[in-house]
Design a protein around this motif. Structure first.
Motif, PDB file in Angstrom:
ATOM      1  N   ASP A   1      65.912  44.047  39.989  1.00  0.00           N
ATOM      2  CA  ASP A   1      67.153  43.825  38.813  1.00  0.00           C
ATOM      3  C   ASP A   1      66.770  43.478  37.663  1.00  0.00           C
ATOM      4  O   ASP A   1      67.351  43.715  36.743  1.00  0.00           O
ATOM      5  N   ARG A   2      65.470  43.518  37.499  1.00  0.00           N
ATOM      6  CA  ARG A   2      64.805  43.434  35.969  1.00  0.00           C
ATOM      7  C   ARG A   2      63.715  44.700  35.742  1.00  0.00           C
ATOM      8  O   ARG A   2      63.310  44.395  34.356  1.00  0.00           O
ATOM      9  N   ILE A   3      63.637  45.597  36.500  1.00  0.00           N
ATOM     10  CA  ILE A   3      62.775  46.567  36.366  1.00  0.00           C
ATOM     11  C   ILE A   3      63.445  47.983  36.624  1.00  0.00           C
ATOM     12  O   ILE A   3      64.419  48.032  37.419  1.00  0.00           O
ATOM     13  N   ASN A   4      62.921  49.043  35.968  1.00  0.00           N
ATOM     14  CA  ASN A   4      63.286  50.127  36.409  1.00  0.00           C
ATOM     15  C   ASN A   4      62.167  50.809  37.198  1.00  0.00           C
ATOM     16  O   ASN A   4      61.102  50.952  36.797  1.00  0.00           O
ATOM     17  N   TYR A   5      62.365  50.901  38.424  1.00  0.00           N
ATOM     18  CA  TYR A   5      61.502  51.410  39.614  1.00  0.00           C
ATOM     19  C   TYR A   5      61.893  52.959  39.945  1.00  0.00           C
ATOM     20  O   TYR A   5      62.827  53.277  40.434  1.00  0.00           O
ATOM     21  N   VAL A   6      60.782  53.636  39.777  1.00  0.00           N
ATOM     22  CA  VAL A   6      60.793  55.033  39.814  1.00  0.00           C
ATOM     23  C   VAL A   6      59.840  55.333  41.034  1.00  0.00           C
ATOM     24  O   VAL A   6      58.514  55.222  40.745  1.00  0.00           O
ATOM     25  N   HIS A   7      60.050  56.102  42.031  1.00  0.00           N
ATOM     26  CA  HIS A   7      59.119  56.552  43.033  1.00  0.00           C
ATOM     27  C   HIS A   7      59.030  58.116  43.064  1.00  0.00           C
ATOM     28  O   HIS A   7      60.231  58.809  43.009  1.00  0.00           O
ATOM     29  N   GLN A   8      57.845  58.552  43.101  1.00  0.00           N
ATOM     30  CA  GLN A   8      57.517  60.041  43.071  1.00  0.00           C
ATOM     31  C   GLN A   8      56.633  60.694  43.896  1.00  0.00           C
ATOM     32  O   GLN A   8      55.681  59.447  44.297  1.00  0.00           O
ATOM     33  N   PRO A   9      56.621  61.728  44.532  1.00  0.00           N
ATOM     34  CA  PRO A   9      55.263  62.044  45.351  1.00  0.00           C
ATOM     35  C   PRO A   9      54.074  61.909  44.400  1.00  0.00           C
ATOM     36  O   PRO A   9      54.001  62.099  43.239  1.00  0.00           O
ATOM     37  N   ASN A  10      53.024  61.512  45.146  1.00  0.00           N
ATOM     38  CA  ASN A  10      51.627  61.331  44.513  1.00  0.00           C
ATOM     39  C   ASN A  10      51.337  62.791  43.881  1.00  0.00           C
ATOM     40  O   ASN A  10      51.261  63.830  44.032  1.00  0.00           O
ATOM     41  N   GLN A  11      50.994  62.456  42.317  1.00  0.00           N
ATOM     42  CA  GLN A  11      50.862  63.735  41.449  1.00  0.00           C
ATOM     43  C   GLN A  11      49.776  63.074  40.336  1.00  0.00           C
ATOM     44  O   GLN A  11      49.239  64.138  39.597  1.00  0.00           O
ATOM     45  N   GLY A  12      49.193  61.699  40.398  1.00  0.00           N
ATOM     46  CA  GLY A  12      48.157  61.604  39.726  1.00  0.00           C
ATOM     47  C   GLY A  12      48.571  60.875  38.508  1.00  0.00           C
ATOM     48  O   GLY A  12      49.730  60.742  37.984  1.00  0.00           O
TER      49      GLY A  12
END
Length: 125
Positions: free
Chosen positions: A59-70
């Motif tokens: 609720d206090r961060i913007n969490y972004v998940h992506q496939p591993n790209q470096g």
């Protein structure tokens, strides 16, 4: 921007399998004496417990998940997600001094000809 306006600083924290220490980085970004701050954590395809450890902060961060790209791609993803005119990069195994953003923003505002500010490191005893 008027002299009284305080620009939003977007703190970008790329991470990959650093669940054991990313919370310290997030807390150091959230604990700044300067505000406003947005914290963007880019999880670059972690397979450890990174997501679970960050859940209490969602609720206090913007969490972004992506496939591993470096690392560079994760940083770029975070920069694209940033809403602030100022971006601070923080590695997930590091922490900010509590006044880092306060001091750097003051310096940048006093020296509008400067485009980048960097710091040396410090260690607590």
């Amino acid at each position: 921007m008027t002299p009284d306006d305080k620009p939003l600083v977007s703190v970008v924290i790329p991470t990959f399998n650093y669940g054991h220490c990313v919370v310290d980085a997030v807390e150091s970004a959230l604990g700044q004496t300067y505000s406003p701050v947005e914290v963007i954590v880019v999880d670059d395809g972690s397979t450890d417990d990174t997501r679970a450890r960050l859940e209490p902060y969602r609720d206090r961060i913007n969490y972004v998940h992506q496939p591993n790209q470096g690392l560079s791609a994760a940083r770029n993803t975070g920069i694209r997600a940033a809403r602030g005119p100022l971006v601070a990069l923080l590695d997930s195994d590091d922490a900010f001094h509590p006044r880092k953003l306060e001091l750097q923003v003051a310096y940048l505002r006093a020296h509008p000809d400067v485009g980048v500010a960097a710091t040396d490191s410090f260690s607590e005893p």
